[in-house]
Design an enzyme around this catalytic site. Structure first.
Site, PDB file in Angstrom:
ATOM      1  N   ASP A 195      -0.841 -12.529   2.949  1.00 54.89           N
ATOM      2  CA  ASP A 195      -1.344 -11.376   3.612  1.00 54.89           C
ATOM      3  C   ASP A 195      -1.656 -12.323   5.097  1.00 54.89           C
ATOM      4  OD1 ASP A 195      -2.652  -9.317   4.484  1.00 54.89           O
ATOM      5  OD2 ASP A 195      -4.365  -9.273   3.013  1.00 54.89           O
TER       6      ASP A 195
ATOM      7  N   HIS B 233       0.744  -1.271   0.090  1.00 52.98           N
ATOM      8  CA  HIS B 233      -0.066   0.051  -0.080  1.00 52.98           C
ATOM      9  C   HIS B 233       0.860   1.291   0.159  1.00 52.98           C
ATOM     10  CE1 HIS B 233      -2.362  -2.798   2.667  1.00 52.98           C
ATOM     11  NE2 HIS B 233      -3.385  -2.360   2.069  1.00 52.98           N
TER      12      HIS B 233
ATOM     13  N   ASP C 108       2.186   2.202   3.407  1.00 51.60           N
ATOM     14  CA  ASP C 108       3.090   1.020   3.873  1.00 51.60           C
ATOM     15  C   ASP C 108       4.708   1.543   3.608  1.00 51.60           C
ATOM     16  OD1 ASP C 108       0.998  -0.572   4.146  1.00 51.60           O
ATOM     17  OD2 ASP C 108       1.867  -1.760   2.639  1.00 51.60           O
TER      18      ASP C 108
HETATM   19  C1  XLS Z   1      -7.391  -6.876   5.156  1.00 55.13           C
HETATM   20  C2  XLS Z   1      -7.001  -6.931   3.705  1.00 55.13           C
HETATM   21  C3  XLS Z   1      -5.912  -6.103   3.350  1.00 55.13           C
HETATM   22  C4  XLS Z   1      -5.869  -6.053   1.802  1.00 55.13           C
HETATM   23  C5  XLS Z   1      -4.816  -4.956   1.142  1.00 55.13           C
HETATM   24  O1  XLS Z   1      -8.143  -7.298   5.751  1.00 55.13           O
HETATM   25  O2  XLS Z   1      -6.788  -8.060   3.537  1.00 55.13           O
HETATM   26  O3  XLS Z   1      -4.801  -6.330   3.781  1.00 55.13           O
HETATM   27  O4  XLS Z   1      -5.274  -7.435   1.194  1.00 55.13           O
HETATM   28  O5  XLS Z   1      -5.478  -3.774   1.326  1.00 55.13           O
HETATM   29 NI    NI Z   2      -5.809  -9.251   1.996  1.00 55.65          NI
HETATM   30 NI    NI Z   3      -7.429  -9.479   5.427  1.00 56.91          NI
END
Ligand code: XLS
Ligand code: NI
Ligand code: NI
Length: 436
Positions: A338, A100, A103
Site C-alpha cells: 500500500d 477498491h 479504483d
Molecule cells: C488508507 C488505507 C487504504 C486501505 C484500503 O490509508 O491504507 O489504502 O488500505 O482502503
Molecule cells: Ni492500507
Molecule cells: Ni494507509
C-alpha cells in the site's frame, strides 16, 4: 497484446546481491527456500491498484503530476488501466493484487450504474486472472472519496448513507468472492469524526457494530471462505478514526461479538501514526488472535500524515516478519504494497523500481527474521524469562485458584522477596543486529 506502457521492459529477473541492474531483483528470488517454504509463498506479495493506477500525483498544494493514457472516464479507459495493471503484475512476478471498486470501475450516477460497471470490470479481471494466473489477495469498497461519504459511511448520521454503503459493500463482497479473493478488507476511511460538537459517539459505535455484523452474516450466507479484515488507522482523513489501532479494534470486535469472525490488516504507516511500531501492532494482533494481513509501506517519521512510501528499512521489516513467522506465517494474508511513488517520479519504470526495491527489502527482512528464528536466541530468552510461571504455585495463581489474601498469607509465611533480573535489552538488540 502489450499496451506498450512499459515499452521494451521484460520480466524482472533475479540477479542476486551486487547486481547494478535497476530492473533486477537482488534479494527476492521467489524460488529460494526459507525455513522450508518458497519465498514467494512466505511473502505473498500483492500490488495495490489505487496508488499505482489511480492516484494522479496530487498533494494539498498541487494537482496531477502523472500523465497516464488511462486517465479519463468511461469503460474503455478502465479496461486500458486493467491491461496496464496486469502487465505490471506480470513484469514484477507478484502473485496477488488488491483493489477498491472505485479504483477499477468508472464512477456511475447511481448505485445501479456503479454495480453494472463493477460487474463488467470484475468479469474483465476474471479473464485476465485466468490467462495470467494472478490471484486476488483482497477486495474492498471505497466508502470515502465520493462526497456522499463526507460524514462517514456506516457511521453517517443519515441512514440512507448507511444503506448506500451496505449495498456497496455487498456488491464488492460479491466481486471479491467471484474473483476468488482470499480476504475482504474494511478500512474505515471516514468512520470517525471531525468534531465532537456534532457527533454522537454511542450512536456511531452502534451503527458500525451493526454494519460489521451484517458483513459477517453476508460472508457466511454466500459461503465466502476468505477472512474479513479491518484495517486500523488513528486519523486521516478524519481527525479521529474509530479503528484507531489493533487494541481499539479488538475492543470494538468484543463489544459487538465479532472477535472470532474478524481479523486485522495492519499497515506500517498507520502503526506509526498511532504512536506504535509496526511490530507492536503485529505482536498485539498475534497476542489477541486476530492477525490477518499487512499493508507494507513506510511512514515518514517527521510528518503527521500517511506518506505511504515504499519500505526501505531492513531492520524494521525484519522485526515485522519475525513476529509474523513466530505466529506461523501468513494464512489468508500477505504483503500488500500500500505504497505510492513520490509525485516527481513520473516515469513508468519508476513504478517498477519502487516495487523492486520494496520486494527486495521484504526479502531481506524475511531472511533475517528466519535466521533469528533458526538461531533461537531471542525466543529462548523470552521462554526463560517467563519460565517461573511453570511452577505449581504460579499456575495456581493464574488458574484463579488463589485469592489476594491467600497470596498475601504465603508471601508473609515464606518471606517472598524477589530478586530483580536484567531485561538485557542491549544484548538482545545486539543479537538482532547479527542478522540484519
Ligand atoms: C488508507 C488505507 C487504504 C486501505 C484500503 O490509508 O491504507 O489504502 O488500505 O482502503
Ligand atoms: Ni492500507
Ligand atoms: Ni494507509
Amino acid at each position: 497484446m502489450s499496451t506498450g506502457f512499459f515499452r521494451d521492459i521484460t520480466e524482472i529477473p533475479f540477479e542476486g546481491p551486487g547486481s547494478a541492474n535497476p530492473l533486477a531483483f537482488q534479494h527476492y528470488d521467489p524460488n529460494e527456500v526459507v525455513m522450508g517454504k518458497r519465498m514467494e509463498d512466505h511473502l505473498r506479495f500483492a500490488v495495490c491498484y489505487w496508488h499505482n493506477f489511480v492516484w494522479p500525483g496530487n498533494d494539498p498544494f498541487g494537482g496531477q503530476t502523472f500523465e497516464r493514457p488511462w486517465f479519463s472516464d468511461g469503460m474503455a479507459a478502465a479496461k486500458l488501466k486493467a491491461d496496464v495493471a496486469f502487465e505490471m503484475f506480470q513484469l514484477l512476478g507478484v502473485p496477488y493484487f488488491c483493489f477498491h471498486d472505485f479504483d477499477a470501475r468508472p464512477e456511475g450516477d447511481s448505485f445501479a450504474e456503479n454495480t453494472r460497471n463493477l460487474e463488467e470490470i470484475t468479469d474483465y479481471f476474471a479473464g485476465k486472472m485466468e490467462v495470467t494466473g494472478m490471484k486476488l489477495l483482497w477486495g474492498t469498497a471505497n466508502l470515502f472519496s465520493h462526497r456522499r461519504f463526507m460524514s462517514g459511511a456506516a457511521t453517517n448520521p443519515d441512514p440512507d448513507v448507511f444503506a448506500f454503503s451496505a449495498a456497496t459493500v455487498k456488491t464488492c463482497m460479491d466481486a471479491t468472492a467471484k474473483l476468488g479473493g482470499e480476504n475482504y478488507v474494511l478500512w474505515g476511511g471516514r468512520e470517525g469524526y471531525e468534531s465532537l460538537l456534532n457527533t454522537n459517539l454511542a450512536q456511531e459505535d452502534a451503527q458500525l457494530g451493526r454494519f460489521l455484523n451484517m458483513v459477517v452474516e453476508y460472508k457466511h450466507k454466500i459461503g465466502f471462505e476468505g477472512a474479513i479484515l479491518i484495517e486500523p488507522k488513528p486519523q486521516e482523513p478524519t481527525k479521529h478514526q474509530y479503528d484507531y489501532d489493533t487494541a481499539t479494534v479488538y475492543g470494538f470486535l468484543k463489544r459487538h461479538g465479532l472477535e472470532n469472525e474478524v481479523k486485522v490488516n495492519l499497515e506500517q504507516g498507520h502503526a506509526i501514526l498511532a504512536g506504535h511500531s509496526f511490530e507492536h501492532e503485529i505482536a498485539t494482533a498475534v497476542a489477541l488472535g486476530i492477525f490477518g494481513s499487512i499493508d507494507m509501506n513506510r511512514n515518514d517519521y517527521q510528518s503527521g500524515w500517511d506518506t505511504d512510501q515504499f519500505p526501505n528499512n531492513t531492520p524494521e521489516v525484519a522485526l515485522a516478519y519475525y513476529h509474523i513467522l513466530q505466529n506461523g506465517g501468513f494464512t489468508t494474508g500477505g504483503t500488500n504494497f500500500d505504497a505510492k511513488l513520490r509525485r516527481q517520479s513520473l516515469d513508468p519504470e519508476d513504478l517498477l523500481m519502487a516495487h523492486i526495491g520494496g520486494m527486495d527489502i521484504c526479502a531481506r527482512g524475511l531472511k533475517a527474521a528466519a535466521a533469528m528464528m533458526e538461531d533461537g536466541t531471542l525466543h529462548g530468552f523470552v521462554e526463560d524469562r517467563y519460565a517461573g510461571w511453570k511452577s505449581d504455585e504460579a499456575q495456581a495463581m493464574m488458574a484463579g485458584n488463589r485469592t489476594l489474601d491467600q497470596i498475601a498469607g504465603r508471601v508473609l509465611a515464606e518471606d517472598v522477596n524477589p530478586t530483580p533480573k536484567s531485561g538485557k535489552q542491549e544484548y538482545l538488540e545486539n543479537v538482532v543486529n547479527r542478522f540484519v
